[in-house]
Design a protein around this motif. Structure first.
Motif, short mmCIF file in Angstrom:
data_model
loop_
_atom_site.label_atom_id
_atom_site.label_comp_id
_atom_site.label_asym_id
_atom_site.label_seq_id
_atom_site.Cartn_x
_atom_site.Cartn_y
_atom_site.Cartn_z
N HIS A 108 0.81 -1.22 0.00
CA HIS A 108 0.00 0.00 0.00
C HIS A 108 0.84 1.26 0.00
O HIS A 108 0.35 2.34 -0.31
N VAL B 166 -7.80 -2.76 -10.53
CA VAL B 166 -6.80 -2.46 -9.50
C VAL B 166 -6.61 -3.69 -8.66
O VAL B 166 -7.56 -4.21 -8.07
N LEU C 252 -4.76 -4.93 -5.36
CA LEU C 252 -4.09 -4.43 -4.17
C LEU C 252 -3.32 -5.58 -3.52
O LEU C 252 -3.50 -6.75 -3.88
N VAL D 4 -11.78 -3.32 -8.07
CA VAL D 4 -10.66 -3.33 -7.13
C VAL D 4 -10.68 -4.66 -6.39
O VAL D 4 -11.68 -5.04 -5.80
N VAL D 5 -9.57 -5.40 -6.42
CA VAL D 5 -9.50 -6.72 -5.82
C VAL D 5 -8.37 -6.73 -4.82
O VAL D 5 -7.25 -6.30 -5.12
N SER D 6 -8.63 -7.23 -3.61
CA SER D 6 -7.54 -7.31 -2.64
C SER D 6 -7.49 -8.68 -1.98
O SER D 6 -6.72 -8.88 -1.05
N LYS D 7 -8.30 -9.63 -2.47
CA LYS D 7 -8.32 -10.95 -1.87
C LYS D 7 -8.15 -12.00 -2.96
O LYS D 7 -8.02 -11.69 -4.13
N MET E 55 -18.51 -2.81 -7.18
CA MET E 55 -17.76 -2.13 -6.14
C MET E 55 -18.70 -1.75 -5.01
O MET E 55 -19.38 -0.74 -5.11
N PRO E 56 -18.75 -2.52 -3.94
CA PRO E 56 -17.85 -3.59 -3.54
C PRO E 56 -17.95 -4.83 -4.43
O PRO E 56 -19.00 -5.10 -5.01
N ALA E 57 -16.84 -5.55 -4.55
CA ALA E 57 -16.75 -6.61 -5.53
C ALA E 57 -17.56 -7.83 -5.13
O ALA E 57 -17.64 -8.20 -3.96
N ALA F 178 -8.27 2.99 -2.90
CA ALA F 178 -7.94 2.97 -4.33
C ALA F 178 -9.17 2.70 -5.16
O ALA F 178 -10.00 1.86 -4.82
N ARG G 296 -12.06 -6.79 9.01
CA ARG G 296 -12.14 -6.81 7.56
C ARG G 296 -13.50 -7.40 7.18
O ARG G 296 -13.62 -8.57 6.88
N ALA H 5 -16.02 -5.07 2.52
CA ALA H 5 -14.89 -4.15 2.33
C ALA H 5 -13.82 -4.81 1.50
O ALA H 5 -12.65 -4.56 1.70
N SER H 6 -14.20 -5.65 0.56
CA SER H 6 -13.20 -6.35 -0.24
C SER H 6 -12.51 -5.40 -1.20
O SER H 6 -11.57 -5.79 -1.87
N SER H 7 -12.97 -4.15 -1.28
CA SER H 7 -12.29 -3.21 -2.16
C SER H 7 -11.05 -2.64 -1.52
O SER H 7 -10.39 -1.81 -2.09
N LEU H 8 -10.75 -3.01 -0.29
CA LEU H 8 -9.54 -2.46 0.33
C LEU H 8 -8.65 -3.61 0.79
O LEU H 8 -9.06 -4.38 1.62
#
Lengths: 148, 194
Positions: free
Chosen positions: A78, A108, A110, A126-129, A140-142, B156, B187, B191-194
């Protein structure tokens, strides 16, 4: 490997690009930034479209045959903390894009994102998992939906 | 300290000073016509291409910096509009800030690459006010009329359409707000966008 346009390569780390990779940067440059000790690996036959930025402080792997859409962003750190001193880095979490996965434009990824093989990340998602194989992720949220 | 190490550190210091001087000269050229806090006190730095339109409405507090990169940063201020940036605020490459009425940015803010801020999107026109210590992450979009409180974080890729309270995380499109302390501890699924 085929490079169209300008590719901005920065950082003291390693960038490994497989055979047949196409960096299609004719519309906007592609940025590859591997920090010290980090590695960016782009598998065979992958396509990275213009305007993409890939920054690694630990590890970013893109599988063979994957397609990264225009103006996407892939980071494994980050670079700032949300809670606590802003200039401090959180620990890096490696990011992986599976074989033949597709990222739509402006996706995106992350730290901690792992896209399974043949999955599809919709535009501007946006994907973080972790995302399983053959799964579409969008919104979004995904939200995820299996493509099998 | 050996003579070699002393020499190397003097060379490194000299190089750093030269880079600062170059980035200061570049900023003063790119932002010519804008208002600064003074010649020496008002040092602003630019590491890359910044495209400026309407500099006379802009004002920069000391130590504002622009990081260079593959895509130029764009600052636009219409006649009669104001664009004010607080001290120690930093902008990564590809940021676009457009002021048709008023855009005010606080001190010590961080703008990630490709962030877009505008107080006029063709449909609505209202001033934008961003507080101190705000971190706006990669690619976020700040829409007209948004007020962001001190210490907030915009995740983001988010699109912020309404006010963000202080010390809050704004995430999603349209952005929803979560207190920063809560987002760091827990988490939740959505909030999977972060």
């Amino acid at each position: 490997m085929r490079v169209e346009g300008r590719v901005c390569v920065q950082g003291a780390g390693t960038i490994r690009i497989g055979a047949g990779v196409r960096l299609a940067a004719s519309v906007a440059p592609i940025e590859l930034n591997a920090g010290p000790g980090a590695a960016i690996v782009i598998g065979e036959g992958a396509v990275v479209e213009g305007g993409c930025s890939i920054e690694a402080l630990a590890s970013v792997r893109i599988g063979s045959g994957a397609r990264i859409g225009a103006f996407s962003k892939i980071v494994d750190n980050h670079f700032h903390r949300a809670v606590g001193p802003r200039s401090e880095h959180a620990p890096s979490v490696p990011v992986e894009v599976g074989e033949r996965a597709v990222l739509g434009p402006r996706a995106v990824l992350l730290p901690g994102a792992r896209i399974g093989a043949r999955s599809h990340v919709a535009a501007a998602t946006v994907v973080s998992k972790a995302v399983p194989e053959a799964t579409a992720i969008f919104g979004m949220p995904a939200r995820m939906r299996s493509m099998a | 300290m050996s003579a070699d190490r002393a020499r190397a550190s003097i060379v490194a210091l000299a190089r750093e000073k030269l880079v600062h001087a170059r980035d200061y000269a570049r900023a003063r050229f790119q932002l010519r016509g804008a208002h600064f806090d003074g010649f020496f006190r008002g040092r602003v730095y630019s590491g890359g291409k910044v495209v400026v339109t309407g500099a006379s409405g802009m004002s920069f507090a000391p130590r504002v910096f622009f990081r260079g990169g593959m895509i130029p940063t764009e600052l636009e201020c219409a006649p009669g509009a104001e664009l004010a940036v607080g001290a120690d605020t930093g902008f990564n490459y590809g940021v676009s800030i457009v002021a048709r009425t008023s855009v005010r940015i606080g001190a010590r803010c961080l703008f990630g690459s490709m962030v877009r801020v505008s107080d006029d999107d063709g449909m609505s026109s209202a001033p934008v006010a961003i507080g101190d210590d705000v971190w706006i992450a990669y690619g976020a979009i700040i829409c007209p009329g948004v007020v962001i409180g001190d210490g907030a974080v915009v995740a983001a890729g988010s699109v912020v359409t309404s006010a963000v309270p202080a010390r809050t995380l704004a995430v999603g499109n349209p952005a929803r707000c979560i207190p920063l302390e809560v987002s760091a501890r827990v988490r939740p699924r959505e909030a999977s966008s972060l």
